[in-house]
Design a protein around this motif. Structure first.
Motif, PDB file in Angstrom:
ATOM      1  N   SER A 605     -49.595 -57.368  64.026  1.00 57.69           N
ATOM      2  CA  SER A 605     -48.227 -57.049  64.436  1.00 57.69           C
ATOM      3  C   SER A 605     -47.388 -58.320  64.566  1.00 57.69           C
ATOM      4  CB  SER A 605     -48.260 -56.306  65.773  1.00 57.69           C
ATOM      5  OG  SER A 605     -46.953 -56.011  66.212  1.00 57.69           O
ATOM      6  N   PHE A 606     -47.984 -59.338  65.166  1.00 58.77           N
ATOM      7  CA  PHE A 606     -47.263 -60.604  65.332  1.00 58.77           C
ATOM      8  C   PHE A 606     -46.907 -61.214  63.982  1.00 58.77           C
ATOM      9  CE2 PHE A 606     -47.515 -65.267  65.437  1.00 58.77           C
ATOM     10  CZ  PHE A 606     -46.460 -65.545  66.297  1.00 58.77           C
ATOM     11  N   LEU A 607     -47.856 -61.226  63.058  1.00 60.37           N
ATOM     12  CA  LEU A 607     -47.624 -61.831  61.745  1.00 60.37           C
ATOM     13  C   LEU A 607     -46.603 -61.038  60.936  1.00 60.37           C
ATOM     14  CD1 LEU A 607     -51.270 -62.895  60.770  1.00 60.37           C
ATOM     15  CD2 LEU A 607     -49.408 -64.364  61.543  1.00 60.37           C
ATOM     16  N   ILE A 608     -46.630 -59.691  61.101  1.00 57.38           N
ATOM     17  CA  ILE A 608     -45.648 -58.863  60.394  1.00 57.38           C
ATOM     18  C   ILE A 608     -44.240 -59.142  60.922  1.00 57.38           C
ATOM     19  CG2 ILE A 608     -44.817 -56.471  60.141  1.00 57.38           C
ATOM     20  CD1 ILE A 608     -47.792 -55.665  59.905  1.00 57.38           C
ATOM     21  N   LYS A 610     -43.246 -61.843  62.312  1.00 60.52           N
ATOM     22  CA  LYS A 610     -42.931 -63.197  61.840  1.00 60.52           C
ATOM     23  C   LYS A 610     -42.440 -63.150  60.390  1.00 60.52           C
ATOM     24  CE  LYS A 610     -45.091 -67.793  61.895  1.00 60.52           C
ATOM     25  NZ  LYS A 610     -46.365 -68.525  62.114  1.00 60.52           N
ATOM     26  N   LYS A 611     -43.121 -62.310  59.585  1.00 59.10           N
ATOM     27  CA  LYS A 611     -42.761 -62.180  58.170  1.00 59.10           C
ATOM     28  C   LYS A 611     -41.383 -61.541  58.025  1.00 59.10           C
ATOM     29  CE  LYS A 611     -43.666 -62.225  53.707  1.00 59.10           C
ATOM     30  NZ  LYS A 611     -43.786 -63.505  52.957  1.00 59.10           N
ATOM     31  N   ILE A 612     -41.100 -60.508  58.842  1.00 61.26           N
ATOM     32  CA  ILE A 612     -39.798 -59.842  58.804  1.00 61.26           C
ATOM     33  C   ILE A 612     -38.682 -60.833  59.120  1.00 61.26           C
ATOM     34  CG2 ILE A 612     -38.351 -58.139  59.995  1.00 61.26           C
ATOM     35  CD1 ILE A 612     -40.911 -56.423  60.292  1.00 61.26           C
ATOM     36  N   ASN A 613     -38.858 -61.616  60.172  1.00 62.60           N
ATOM     37  CA  ASN A 613     -37.845 -62.608  60.561  1.00 62.60           C
ATOM     38  C   ASN A 613     -37.642 -63.651  59.471  1.00 62.60           C
ATOM     39  OD1 ASN A 613     -37.482 -61.364  63.030  1.00 62.60           O
ATOM     40  ND2 ASN A 613     -39.020 -62.633  64.063  1.00 62.60           N
ATOM     41  N   SER A 614     -38.732 -64.026  58.834  1.00 60.84           N
ATOM     42  CA  SER A 614     -38.637 -65.001  57.745  1.00 60.84           C
ATOM     43  C   SER A 614     -37.837 -64.437  56.575  1.00 60.84           C
ATOM     44  CB  SER A 614     -40.042 -65.395  57.290  1.00 60.84           C
ATOM     45  OG  SER A 614     -39.994 -66.235  56.167  1.00 60.84           O
ATOM     46  N   LEU A 615     -38.075 -63.179  56.232  1.00 65.88           N
ATOM     47  CA  LEU A 615     -37.352 -62.534  55.115  1.00 65.88           C
ATOM     48  C   LEU A 615     -35.875 -62.384  55.442  1.00 65.88           C
ATOM     49  CD1 LEU A 615     -39.929 -59.772  54.132  1.00 65.88           C
ATOM     50  CD2 LEU A 615     -39.236 -61.713  52.719  1.00 65.88           C
ATOM     51  N   VAL A 625     -29.068 -58.549  43.786  1.00 68.24           N
ATOM     52  CA  VAL A 625     -30.336 -57.902  43.446  1.00 68.24           C
ATOM     53  C   VAL A 625     -31.455 -58.483  44.283  1.00 68.24           C
ATOM     54  CG1 VAL A 625     -32.039 -57.523  41.613  1.00 68.24           C
ATOM     55  CG2 VAL A 625     -29.598 -57.374  41.096  1.00 68.24           C
ATOM     56  N   GLN A 626     -31.417 -59.833  44.435  1.00 73.84           N
ATOM     57  CA  GLN A 626     -32.465 -60.501  45.219  1.00 73.84           C
ATOM     58  C   GLN A 626     -32.418 -60.053  46.680  1.00 73.84           C
ATOM     59  OE1 GLN A 626     -32.315 -64.766  45.116  1.00 73.84           O
ATOM     60  NE2 GLN A 626     -34.061 -65.007  46.477  1.00 73.84           N
ATOM     61  N   ASN A 627     -31.195 -59.939  47.236  1.00 68.60           N
ATOM     62  CA  ASN A 627     -31.072 -59.509  48.626  1.00 68.60           C
ATOM     63  C   ASN A 627     -31.569 -58.085  48.827  1.00 68.60           C
ATOM     64  OD1 ASN A 627     -30.175 -61.859  49.715  1.00 68.60           O
ATOM     65  ND2 ASN A 627     -27.996 -61.308  49.730  1.00 68.60           N
ATOM     66  N   ARG A 628     -31.224 -57.199  47.878  1.00 65.71           N
ATOM     67  CA  ARG A 628     -31.663 -55.811  47.980  1.00 65.71           C
ATOM     68  C   ARG A 628     -33.186 -55.722  47.961  1.00 65.71           C
ATOM     69  NH1 ARG A 628     -27.097 -54.642  44.694  1.00 65.71           N
ATOM     70  NH2 ARG A 628     -28.377 -54.662  42.809  1.00 65.71           N
ATOM     71  N   SER A 629     -33.802 -56.583  47.119  1.00 65.37           N
ATOM     72  CA  SER A 629     -35.260 -56.606  47.031  1.00 65.37           C
ATOM     73  C   SER A 629     -35.881 -57.060  48.349  1.00 65.37           C
ATOM     74  CB  SER A 629     -35.707 -57.543  45.901  1.00 65.37           C
ATOM     75  OG  SER A 629     -37.101 -57.678  45.886  1.00 65.37           O
ATOM     76  N   ILE A 630     -35.262 -58.076  48.952  1.00 66.24           N
ATOM     77  CA  ILE A 630     -35.772 -58.585  50.235  1.00 66.24           C
ATOM     78  C   ILE A 630     -35.637 -57.529  51.315  1.00 66.24           C
ATOM     79  CG2 ILE A 630     -35.354 -60.281  52.086  1.00 66.24           C
ATOM     80  CD1 ILE A 630     -34.547 -62.281  49.898  1.00 66.24           C
ATOM     81  N   ILE A 631     -34.485 -56.826  51.321  1.00 65.69           N
ATOM     82  CA  ILE A 631     -34.242 -55.799  52.341  1.00 65.69           C
ATOM     83  C   ILE A 631     -35.245 -54.656  52.199  1.00 65.69           C
ATOM     84  CG2 ILE A 631     -32.603 -54.028  53.096  1.00 65.69           C
ATOM     85  CD1 ILE A 631     -30.375 -56.104  52.444  1.00 65.69           C
ATOM     86  N   GLU A 632     -35.597 -54.309  50.956  1.00 66.57           N
ATOM     87  CA  GLU A 632     -36.594 -53.263  50.722  1.00 66.57           C
ATOM     88  C   GLU A 632     -37.952 -53.697  51.299  1.00 66.57           C
ATOM     89  OE1 GLU A 632     -36.651 -52.484  46.565  1.00 66.57           O
ATOM     90  OE2 GLU A 632     -34.660 -51.526  46.544  1.00 66.57           O
ATOM     91  N   ASP A 633     -38.284 -54.989  51.075  1.00 64.66           N
ATOM     92  CA  ASP A 633     -39.542 -55.521  51.641  1.00 64.66           C
ATOM     93  C   ASP A 633     -39.514 -55.467  53.165  1.00 64.66           C
ATOM     94  OD1 ASP A 633     -40.576 -56.037  49.167  1.00 64.66           O
ATOM     95  OD2 ASP A 633     -40.028 -58.166  49.160  1.00 64.66           O
ATOM     96  N   VAL A 634     -38.358 -55.797  53.735  1.00 64.31           N
ATOM     97  CA  VAL A 634     -38.228 -55.769  55.197  1.00 64.31           C
ATOM     98  C   VAL A 634     -38.437 -54.343  55.716  1.00 64.31           C
ATOM     99  CG1 VAL A 634     -36.587 -55.978  57.129  1.00 64.31           C
ATOM    100  CG2 VAL A 634     -36.735 -57.788  55.402  1.00 64.31           C
ATOM    101  N   MET A 635     -37.857 -53.349  55.034  1.00 61.02           N
ATOM    102  CA  MET A 635     -38.008 -51.954  55.449  1.00 61.02           C
ATOM    103  C   MET A 635     -39.470 -51.507  55.394  1.00 61.02           C
ATOM    104  SD  MET A 635     -35.054 -51.147  56.394  1.00 61.02           S
ATOM    105  CE  MET A 635     -35.313 -49.400  56.654  1.00 61.02           C
ATOM    106  N   ASP A 636     -40.197 -51.941  54.351  1.00 58.26           N
ATOM    107  CA  ASP A 636     -41.611 -51.594  54.229  1.00 58.26           C
ATOM    108  C   ASP A 636     -42.422 -52.203  55.376  1.00 58.26           C
ATOM    109  OD1 ASP A 636     -41.211 -50.112  51.953  1.00 58.26           O
ATOM    110  OD2 ASP A 636     -41.669 -51.755  50.571  1.00 58.26           O
ATOM    111  N   TYR A 637     -42.121 -53.481  55.663  1.00 60.15           N
ATOM    112  CA  TYR A 637     -42.827 -54.144  56.762  1.00 60.15           C
ATOM    113  C   TYR A 637     -42.489 -53.504  58.113  1.00 60.15           C
ATOM    114  CZ  TYR A 637     -44.769 -58.030  54.016  1.00 60.15           C
ATOM    115  OH  TYR A 637     -45.508 -58.778  53.134  1.00 60.15           O
ATOM    116  N   LYS A 638     -41.241 -53.035  58.245  1.00 62.73           N
ATOM    117  CA  LYS A 638     -40.816 -52.373  59.480  1.00 62.73           C
ATOM    118  C   LYS A 638     -41.617 -51.091  59.704  1.00 62.73           C
ATOM    119  CE  LYS A 638     -37.294 -54.338  61.739  1.00 62.73           C
ATOM    120  NZ  LYS A 638     -37.335 -54.523  63.217  1.00 62.73           N
TER     121      LYS A 638
END
Length: 652
Positions: A605-608, A610-615, A625-638
């Motif tokens: 949980s801590f590492l996730i 941390k990863k969300i904040n980094s993204l 396009v790059q931002n949308r891709s990052i936001i999608e990754d953030v949603m998955d991690y959330k």
């Protein structure tokens, strides 16, 4: 080099609690032992020994390790010296290759001083027993003092020839360097001339608690009025007279067993007492008693009986030492001998039974003794009597125990025929004075600190460090245990959403940890934890009989220290003896599988997070396009983080 076979045998045979018990008085504390720290000045035990784990931890200084680490810390042994000491203690034959001259020269300075001192000790004994002059002069003197051959050998007594440079010449001939002969004080060098410090003297080697020769005391046998009767080695890197007690090596076990230490003044007092049968005896070797010497005794017992001869002036001068003993929270008794007698002569002319009876009947509590000695000099003089009373109350004020303080005040009032109220008032004045002086010093120190004090900030907890440390702790304590783990497997349902499916799996704790960390490709950030992790995982994987204590004996000392600190962390709570107060800390092993799973989930949980904040830091306001891709990754991690939070009971 010492062979691996010998080292392994030493580790298998040596018992940590036995070895440390030679230096520290240990008391049972559950499955462990506790005692006063030998590395700091303390009155409450913070030193813990675990016989099961074969490791020790000193919570007052943070030091810890195995049996060899203790000897290296306490006695300043090198690793080979510690192994040799243990081999000698447990009668293990040492296999090693012969040292070359180059290896001898490579020995560090401190070790060279020890080697020179050990050689001198052997040399002086050889002169005493195997030369005509040694036997005619030195041995005859010891025999006249009433020492038996067994006693003479027990205390390694020797003789230095009445020749200007006999010892120095022989030592140099044997390859010992003049530099180290001079530094130990065995040889005096002046204007390119060198001569023996202890020329024409009988020799008393002064040993550390482990038996290492630190220095010497020498007694002259002629009537030369210009020469000192007794001569000690000068201070050196290995000999500090204020920190050494003569006879402590031979007395330590008896002191702990009898729970009392007899303190005398001279070498022969110690030897004569020991020969008579009273072995719990040491000497300050003619120097004024110091706090360091008292602490040495305090490790073994809380009780000291100070023995004086009939010299009243000498007794008054020694009363200062009693105050030092009281400050350490120890119990003091004092015993004097009849006029013209000293501990040496009295022990020599009495049997063990007679000597024991005399000590029991004549040992007075310090206050009775001090009152009687000072009262005699103040008899008939009111002013001197008042000074005497104040002197006694000053001594009582040194005692940290309030109950003892009150009892002693009552005793002083009875002996000196004065009201308790007056004494308590005087005691309060003395204590208030000390408190005020201490407060002034604290205020001064605080002001000095305030001038340069930076802005205070709350220390931030390093969550990843704490979680990584917890995983290492679980591995070290329970790695080889088999447990049933309840796991939740994430699967996609028909709608494509992640859902949990619960399964029960039986596994070794170390396997569970390893597979979970591998699955998420989680790596340790702390380099020490990372090294320990792989050492333990590899050991448990490859050897079914793998033991953590064996790892401690072979791993890098820095990692060994870290392992000891982690494994002994919980033991410090037993120092408080909570069970006696009906407080019972929860046993971690009761819910071990839950502890393992929760710790790993927290790390995930801590590492996730941390990863969300980094993204999120990588995104900007433009919907590229790059931002949308990052936001999608953030949603998955959330989504994953929400699932973990529910399992951990954390608020979403």
């Amino acid at each position: 080099m010492i062979s691996k076979t010998t080292i392994d045998q030493v580790y298998e045979t040596a018992r940590l609690e036995e070895v440390i018990g030679d230096f520290v008085q240990l008391k049972k504390a559950g499955s462990n032992f506790k005692g006063l720290s030998p590395f700091s000045d303390e009155r409450t035990p913070s030193f813990m020994v675990s016989p099961v784990k074969q490791i020790w931890k000193d919570f007052s200084t943070g030091k810890g390790g195995n049996v060899v680490a203790f000897l290296m810390e306490h006695e300043h042994f090198t690793y080979p010296e510690a192994i040799k000491y243990l081999a000698k203690k447990y009668n293990i034959e040492i296999e090693e290759t012969e040292q070359t001259n180059a290896q001898k020269e490579a020995q560090d300075k401190r070790e060279s001083l020890y080697l020179v001192s050990e050689y001198a000790n052997t040399y002086f004994q050889n002169i005493l027993h195997n030369t005509d002059k040694g036997k005619a002069i030195g041995l005859s003197y010891f025999k006249e003092r009433g020492f038996t051959s067994e006693t003479i050998k027990k205390f390694d007594l020797g003789y230095s020839l009445d020749d200007w440079s006999a010892f120095t010449d022989e030592a140099i001939k044997q390859g010992y360097q003049l530099e180290f002969l001079e530094e130990t004080g065995l040889t005096i060098v002046k204007e390119n001339k060198q001569f023996d410090r202890f020329k024409g003297r009988v020799m008393f080697p002064i040993q550390s608690m482990s038996g290492r020769v630190l220095g010497f005391g020498g007694r002259i046998l002629t009537n030369d009025k210009k020469a000192a009767k007794y001569l000690n080695s000068p201070e050196s890197e290995i000999y500090h007279k204020s920190k050494v007690l003569y006879g402590i090596y031979h007395a330590k076990q008896s002191i702990a067993k009898e729970d009392n230490c007899y303190l005398v003044e001279g070498y022969t007092d110690v030897i004569q007492f020991y020969q008579t049968g009273i072995k719990n005896v040491v000497s300050s070797s003619g120097t004024a008693l110091t706090s360091d010497q008292i602490r040495l005794i305090n490790r073994l017992t809380k009780n000291i009986t100070v023995l004086f001869d009939g010299d009243a002036a000498g007794m008054r001068a020694s009363l200062r030492g009693i105050d030092l003993i009281l400050e350490q929270g120890m119990n003091v008794k004092v015993c004097t001998f009849p006029e013209g007698e000293d501990p040496d002569s009295f022990a020599k002319s009495n049997t063990l039974e007679e000597l024991t009876t005399y000590l029991e009947e004549n040992a007075k509590d310090f206050i009775q003794f001090k009152a009687s000695v000072l009262y005699q000099s103040a008899k008939g003089d009111p002013i001197k009597k008042a000074e005497t009373i104040r002197d006694i109350v000053t001594s009582i004020s040194k005692i940290p125990d309030r109950i003892k303080t009150e009892v002693y005040i009552q005793e002083c009032a009875r002996i000196m025929d004065i009201s308790e109220d007056v004494l308590f008032t005087t005691l309060a004045q003395l204590q208030n004075k000390e408190v005020n002086e201490a407060s002034k010093q604290n205020v001064a120190a605080k002001k000095a600190f305030d001038v340069i004090k930076p802005e205070q900030s709350i220390k931030k907890v390093d969550v990843q460090y704490e979680l990584e440390r917890k995983i290492i702790e679980i591995l070290l304590l329970y790695g080889d245990r088999t447990e049933e783990f309840e796991d939740s497997i994430l699967k996609e349902n028909e709608k494509g959403d992640l859902v949990e499916e619960t399964v029960i799996q039986e596994a070794k704790v170390f396997e569970k940890i390893y597979l979970d960390l591998q699955e998420d490709e989680m790596e340790f950030l702390n380099p020490k934890f990372k090294s320990i992790y792989y050492e333990v995982i590899n050991g448990l994987n490859q050897d079914p009989n793998f033991k953590i204590e064996n790892l401690i004996n072979t791993i890098d000392p820095v990692l060994s220290q870290e392992i000891t600190s982690i494994m002994m962390e919980d033991e410090k709570y037993s120092l408080a003896d909570w069970q006696r107060n009906n407080i019972f800390p929860k046993d971690k092993t009761i819910s071990l599988s839950q502890l393992v799973s929760q710790t790993i989930l927290h790390l995930r949980s801590f590492l996730i997070t941390k990863k969300i904040n980094s993204l999120l830091q990588q995104t900007d306001s433009d919907l590229t396009v790059q931002n949308r891709s990052i936001i999608e990754d953030v949603m998955d991690y959330k989504k994953l983080d929400n699932i973990l939070s529910r399992r951990l009971g954390k608020p979403l």
